[in-house]
Design a protein around this motif. Structure first.
Motif, PDB file in Angstrom:
ATOM      1  N   ARG A   1      -3.042   2.013   8.131  1.00  0.00           N
ATOM      2  CA  ARG A   1      -2.666   1.673   6.755  1.00  0.00           C
ATOM      3  C   ARG A   1      -1.197   2.018   6.542  1.00  0.00           C
ATOM      4  N   ILE A   2      -0.641   1.479   5.504  1.00  0.00           N
ATOM      5  CA  ILE A   2       0.666   1.903   5.000  1.00  0.00           C
ATOM      6  C   ILE A   2       0.372   2.574   3.664  1.00  0.00           C
ATOM      7  N   GLU A   3       0.669   3.857   3.570  1.00  0.00           N
ATOM      8  CA  GLU A   3       0.455   4.600   2.324  1.00  0.00           C
ATOM      9  C   GLU A   3       1.806   5.125   1.863  1.00  0.00           C
ATOM     10  N   VAL A   4       2.308   4.583   0.777  1.00  0.00           N
ATOM     11  CA  VAL A   4       3.601   5.004   0.242  1.00  0.00           C
ATOM     12  C   VAL A   4       3.343   5.831  -1.010  1.00  0.00           C
ATOM     13  N   ALA A   5       3.913   7.028  -1.040  1.00  0.00           N
ATOM     14  CA  ALA A   5       3.745   7.910  -2.206  1.00  0.00           C
ATOM     15  C   ALA A   5       4.406   7.281  -3.434  1.00  0.00           C
TER      16      ALA A   5
ATOM     17  N   LEU B   1       3.375   5.388  11.843  1.00  0.00           N
ATOM     18  CA  LEU B   1       3.927   6.338  10.863  1.00  0.00           C
ATOM     19  C   LEU B   1       5.402   6.067  10.590  1.00  0.00           C
ATOM     20  N   ALA B   2       6.159   5.721  11.632  1.00  0.00           N
ATOM     21  CA  ALA B   2       7.572   5.405  11.454  1.00  0.00           C
ATOM     22  C   ALA B   2       7.737   4.156  10.592  1.00  0.00           C
ATOM     23  N   MET B   3       6.875   3.170  10.798  1.00  0.00           N
ATOM     24  CA  MET B   3       6.957   1.957   9.985  1.00  0.00           C
ATOM     25  C   MET B   3       6.614   2.261   8.531  1.00  0.00           C
ATOM     26  N   GLU B   4       5.661   3.162   8.319  1.00  0.00           N
ATOM     27  CA  GLU B   4       5.324   3.593   6.955  1.00  0.00           C
ATOM     28  C   GLU B   4       6.541   4.236   6.285  1.00  0.00           C
ATOM     29  N   LYS B   5       7.269   5.080   7.021  1.00  0.00           N
ATOM     30  CA  LYS B   5       8.483   5.704   6.474  1.00  0.00           C
ATOM     31  C   LYS B   5       9.535   4.641   6.154  1.00  0.00           C
ATOM     32  N   GLY B   6       9.649   3.637   7.018  1.00  0.00           N
ATOM     33  CA  GLY B   6      10.593   2.555   6.760  1.00  0.00           C
ATOM     34  C   GLY B   6      10.257   1.781   5.500  1.00  0.00           C
ATOM     35  N   VAL B   7       8.965   1.519   5.295  1.00  0.00           N
ATOM     36  CA  VAL B   7       8.525   0.819   4.087  1.00  0.00           C
ATOM     37  C   VAL B   7       8.836   1.666   2.858  1.00  0.00           C
TER      38      VAL B   7
END
Length: 195
Positions: free
Chosen positions: A28-32, A173-179
């Motif tokens: 998943r992509i979870e953005v705070a 996880l790196a892609m999530e940080k990028g998003v």
């Protein structure tokens, strides 16, 4: 003769029974939510977040990678996003912008609500670059006024995030940080607009 054929059949079946394939993994992509909510909506009324367009490998659920920058793209066989990237990012962006208070209401087209503003975008890159140990996210995002199609904001955002290891989990996880980085920059740019 029958015993020989039976033994040969058993040997053939045993040879075909190699190790089982690893189980599929879904990411998943979870953005705070943003650290602060805007004091008042930048886009008064309803903002509709469309599914982000994507082509080729960027449209597939399998995580994409390239061995070198600009090299051929491939995808992992057992590692997938929980949804296609365009749909996954649409959902996360809608939640993020709603939490920021960018508009009075933030919706997706499935609700069939008359919108005052429309967000459209494209997933240009969403991949891991193996030899550089980094993930690249490249999104084009635009907001237009629904009534007359006037462009409020159009920007392309790129994030390159180091990947801590060769594991696919770390690439995700790196892609999530990028998003998350791109969403933050987009919100800041949109916050400076006066539609």
């Amino acid at each position: 003769m029958r015993k020989v054929l039976a033994a040969a059949s058993l040997l053939a079946l045993a040879a075909c029974a190699g190790p089982a394939a690893p189980p599929d993994s879904f990411y998943r992509i979870e953005v705070a939510a943003p650290a602060q909510r805007l004091p008042r909506p930048v886009l008064p009324g309803v903002l509709e977040i469309n599914r982000l367009a994507s082509d080729g490998v960027a449209a597939e659920r399998a995580l994409a990678f390239s061995r070198t920058e600009g090299g051929a793209l491939a995808h992992y066989k057992y590692d997938f996003w929980s949804e296609p990237p365009g749909l996954l990012l649409q959902d996360r962006l809608a939640h993020y912008l709603a939490a920021a208070g960018i508009a009075d209401k933030v919706v997706t087209p499935e609700l069939r609500v008359l919108a005052d503003w429309v967000l459209r975008g494209k997933v240009r890159r969403f991949e891991q670059i193996a030899d550089r140990a980094e993930a690249v996210v490249d999104l084009e995002l635009a907001v237009v006024r629904a009534r007359d199609g006037r462009l409020v904001l159009l920007e392309t955002y790129t994030a390159r995030v180091p990947v801590s290891s060769a594991r696919v989990e770390d690439a995700a996880l790196a892609m999530e940080k990028g998003v998350a980085d791109i969403f933050g920059r987009f919100l800041a740019d949109l916050g400076r607009q006066t539609p």
